[in-house]
Design an enzyme around this catalytic site. Structure first.
Site, PDB file in Angstrom:
ATOM      1  N   HIS A 121      38.381  44.984  12.504  1.00  0.00           N
ATOM      2  CA  HIS A 121      37.157  45.294  13.253  1.00  0.00           C
ATOM      3  C   HIS A 121      37.487  46.427  14.228  1.00  0.00           C
ATOM      4  O   HIS A 121      38.621  46.533  14.689  1.00  0.00           O
ATOM      5  CB  HIS A 121      36.776  44.021  14.014  1.00  0.00           C
ATOM      6  CG  HIS A 121      35.468  44.059  14.727  1.00  0.00           C
ATOM      7  ND1 HIS A 121      35.304  44.685  15.940  1.00  0.00           N
ATOM      8  CD2 HIS A 121      34.269  43.510  14.429  1.00  0.00           C
ATOM      9  CE1 HIS A 121      34.059  44.527  16.345  1.00  0.00           C
ATOM     10  NE2 HIS A 121      33.400  43.813  15.454  1.00  0.00           N
ATOM     11  N   ASP A 198      43.813  38.646  16.104  1.00  0.00           N
ATOM     12  CA  ASP A 198      42.387  38.711  16.422  1.00  0.00           C
ATOM     13  C   ASP A 198      41.764  37.430  15.859  1.00  0.00           C
ATOM     14  O   ASP A 198      41.598  37.287  14.646  1.00  0.00           O
ATOM     15  CB  ASP A 198      41.781  39.967  15.777  1.00  0.00           C
ATOM     16  CG  ASP A 198      40.261  40.008  15.922  1.00  0.00           C
ATOM     17  OD1 ASP A 198      39.657  39.007  16.320  1.00  0.00           O
ATOM     18  OD2 ASP A 198      39.681  41.064  15.596  1.00  0.00           O
ATOM     19  N   GLN A 201      37.037  35.524  14.322  1.00  0.00           N
ATOM     20  CA  GLN A 201      36.383  34.844  13.193  1.00  0.00           C
ATOM     21  C   GLN A 201      37.107  33.576  12.745  1.00  0.00           C
ATOM     22  O   GLN A 201      36.606  32.865  11.880  1.00  0.00           O
ATOM     23  CB  GLN A 201      36.278  35.800  11.992  1.00  0.00           C
ATOM     24  CG  GLN A 201      35.393  37.014  12.229  1.00  0.00           C
ATOM     25  CD  GLN A 201      33.903  36.664  12.356  1.00  0.00           C
ATOM     26  OE1 GLN A 201      33.477  35.546  12.050  1.00  0.00           O
ATOM     27  NE2 GLN A 201      33.125  37.609  12.824  1.00  0.00           N
ATOM     28  N   LYS A 224      30.863  33.126  19.240  1.00  0.00           N
ATOM     29  CA  LYS A 224      30.946  32.880  17.797  1.00  0.00           C
ATOM     30  C   LYS A 224      31.282  31.418  17.500  1.00  0.00           C
ATOM     31  O   LYS A 224      31.329  31.014  16.349  1.00  0.00           O
ATOM     32  CB  LYS A 224      32.000  33.797  17.161  1.00  0.00           C
ATOM     33  CG  LYS A 224      31.612  35.281  17.222  1.00  0.00           C
ATOM     34  CD  LYS A 224      32.541  36.121  16.403  1.00  0.00           C
ATOM     35  CE  LYS A 224      32.479  37.594  16.738  1.00  0.00           C
ATOM     36  NZ  LYS A 224      31.333  38.284  16.153  1.00  0.00           N
ATOM     37  N   CYS A 362      31.043  47.010  12.041  1.00  0.00           N
ATOM     38  CA  CYS A 362      32.110  47.493  12.948  1.00  0.00           C
ATOM     39  C   CYS A 362      33.433  47.650  12.206  1.00  0.00           C
ATOM     40  O   CYS A 362      34.507  47.372  12.763  1.00  0.00           O
ATOM     41  CB  CYS A 362      32.291  46.572  14.152  1.00  0.00           C
ATOM     42  SG  CYS A 362      30.811  46.392  15.132  1.00  0.00           S
TER      43      CYS A 362
HETATM   44  N1  PMP Z   1      37.112  41.014  15.658  1.00  0.00           N
HETATM   45  C1  PMP Z   1      36.401  40.501  14.647  1.00  0.00           C
HETATM   46  C2  PMP Z   1      37.086  40.167  13.363  1.00  0.00           C
HETATM   47  C3  PMP Z   1      35.030  40.298  14.818  1.00  0.00           C
HETATM   48  O1  PMP Z   1      34.305  39.803  13.806  1.00  0.00           O
HETATM   49  C4  PMP Z   1      34.409  40.613  16.050  1.00  0.00           C
HETATM   50  C5  PMP Z   1      32.929  40.406  16.277  1.00  0.00           C
HETATM   51  N2  PMP Z   1      32.107  40.843  15.244  1.00  0.00           N
HETATM   52  C6  PMP Z   1      35.225  41.130  17.073  1.00  0.00           C
HETATM   53  C7  PMP Z   1      36.567  41.308  16.841  1.00  0.00           C
HETATM   54  C8  PMP Z   1      34.643  41.494  18.405  1.00  0.00           C
HETATM   55  O2  PMP Z   1      34.184  40.374  19.068  1.00  0.00           O
HETATM   56  P1  PMP Z   1      33.278  40.491  20.384  1.00  0.00           P
HETATM   57  O3  PMP Z   1      32.151  41.417  20.034  1.00  0.00           O
HETATM   58  O4  PMP Z   1      32.832  39.106  20.614  1.00  0.00           O
HETATM   59  O5  PMP Z   1      34.145  41.034  21.461  1.00  0.00           O
END
Ligand code: PMP
Length: 408
Positions: A121, A198, A201, A224, A362
């Site tokens: 991401h 990270d 998810q 999430k 993203c």
């Molecule tokens: N890493 C991953 C794999 C994600 O799916 C996301 C959120 N889509 C993020 C990081 C970023 O998370 P946040 O927007 O809650 O900071």
């Protein structure tokens, strides 16, 4: 508790959208909130609201107890070593930025390496790009297999004695790949690098034990995992956090302030400058109680069942391309329907009350690797049912018929 009973606990699910009962298939973007989380935040504002760590008065100590109590829940939930190792952040993005700025920039030198993967991401990619640019470190990528998985042989090859940091997502928000982060952490550590996971998810869906993974840092987002937006956490091994400098200075994080120099509070507060997200932490604590009352293993089993069912039903739709591995995957399915733009797919589905995500998620480098500009994605959580999948499939078939000309 069965899924029907679980659904009763989520008020938002019981509404019509565009004249149809809502089917929410976008939990990978953000999950819905059970009534216990909503009530905990409400109760906090109605009864306990005050600032933390400063008030001598009763509300001040109640707010502090609620905030630190939420941290204790997170410590237990992640099996962290102690409360010093769990820092509240705004979410995964700010947790990763904290490590990339507070840690990476002080340990990386010209020619050192930071290793990530092309499936990251942007939140686990751009902070490392910036840290590499600032320090002269080289950003390296573990290559992906055709189905989007990574091989440990490639991990071995990519990480070298010059690697200082390895940062990998546990679960890909596009491919649904579950990466072998424990094995990657072992390789990283053998070569003298620090491992960042990270967990945006993974934390909502899998039982996570940071000591068992033996990672150096782990990040998560409350929103999430049934908690509120604006709250998340960074887990870090105590010795590393002790070494790290704060990146935000101000109130709450100081010990002693002089005109020309200052000292910091102990862990974890030295990283929590300013008034923290108190109600968010309280809500996250309630979310943890909720997830534990259902059981992470049960959530994982349920999602696997729903995902397998959805994959099977999708395989009957001609021209529907699913990305990522066929098995051993998380509860999300990223796909394209022939040449129909995913925004069109999502728009048609929305008209039928079905919420899916469309776009680059993203993950622009991953989109280029997949050779698409965007995809559609349906993601499942503990409140989704087989009937939700049936509604999705019926609408996809309709969409296909509607855009028939665009499909080869
Ligand atoms: N890493 C991953 C794999 C994600 O799916 C996301 C959120 N889509 C993020 C990081 C970023 O998370 P946040 O927007 O809650 O900071």
């Amino acid at each position: 508790m069965n899924t029907k009973e679980i659904r009763q606990l989520f008020p938002i699910l019981h509404q019509e959208v565009n004249g149809h009962p809502l089917v929410y298939l976008d939990s990978a973007a953000t999950s819905q909130k059970p009534v216990s989380v909503i009530e905990a935040v409400k109760h906090y504002y109605e009864r306990d609201n005050s600032n933390v760590h400063r008030g001598v008065h009763t509300l001040g100590s109640r707010a502090t107890d609620a905030y630190e109590g939420a941290r204790e829940k997170l410590v237990r939930f992640l099996n962290a070593g102690s409360a010093e190792e769990v820092i509240f952040t705004r979410g995964t993005t700010s947790a990763l930025n904290l490590v990339a700025t507070g840690y990476a920039r002080s340990v990386c030198r010209e020619g050192d390496e930071i290793v990530i993967t092309p499936m990251e991401h942007h939140s686990n990619l751009i902070p490392w790009q910036q840290a590499a640019k600032a320090t002269g470190a080289v950003l390296k990528y573990i290559p992906l297999q055709e189905d989007g998985t990574i091989r440990l042989e490639d991990v071995e090859q990519t990480i070298t004695e010059r690697t200082k940091i390895v940062s990998v997502t546990y679960v890909s928000n596009v491919l649904g790949v579950v990466n072998p982060v424990k094995e990657i952490a072992a390789i990283a550590q053998r070569k003298g690098a620090k491992m960042v996971v990270d967990g945006a998810q993974s934390t909502p869906h899998l039982k996570v034990d940071v000591q068992d993974l033996d990672c150096d840092f782990y990040t998560l987002s409350g929103h999430k995992m049934c908690g509120p937006t604006g709250i998340g956490a960074l887990y870090g091994k105590r010795a590393l956090l002790e070494e790290m400098d704060p990146i935000e200075y101000g109130g709450e994080m100081i010990d002693h302030v002089d005109l020309y120099d200052s000292t910091w509070k102990d862990l974890p507060w030295k990283f929590e400058g300013g008034t923290p997200i108190i109600a968010g932490a309280v809500g996250l604590g309630a979310a943890i109680d909720f997830l534990e009352s259902i059981g992470l293993d049960e959530i994982d089993r349920h999602e696997k069942r729903i995902t397998a069912y959805a994959l099977e039903r999708m395989s009957d739709i001609k021209d529907l391309n699913v990305y990522g591995p066929r098995s051993d995957r998380a509860g999300l399915i990223t796909f394209n329907l022939g040449d129909v733009h995913p925004h069109d797919v999502a728009t048609v589905l929305d008209a039928e009350g079905i919420a899916i995500r469309a776009g680059h998620h993203c993950c622009q480098p991953l989109m280029r690797w997949l050779q698409v500009s965007a995809t559609a994605r349906a993601s499942f959580y503990l409140y989704n049912t087989e009937e939700d999948v049936d509604r999705l499939i019926a609408s996809l078939i309709k969409t296909k018929e509607y855009f028939g000309h665009a499909i080869g």
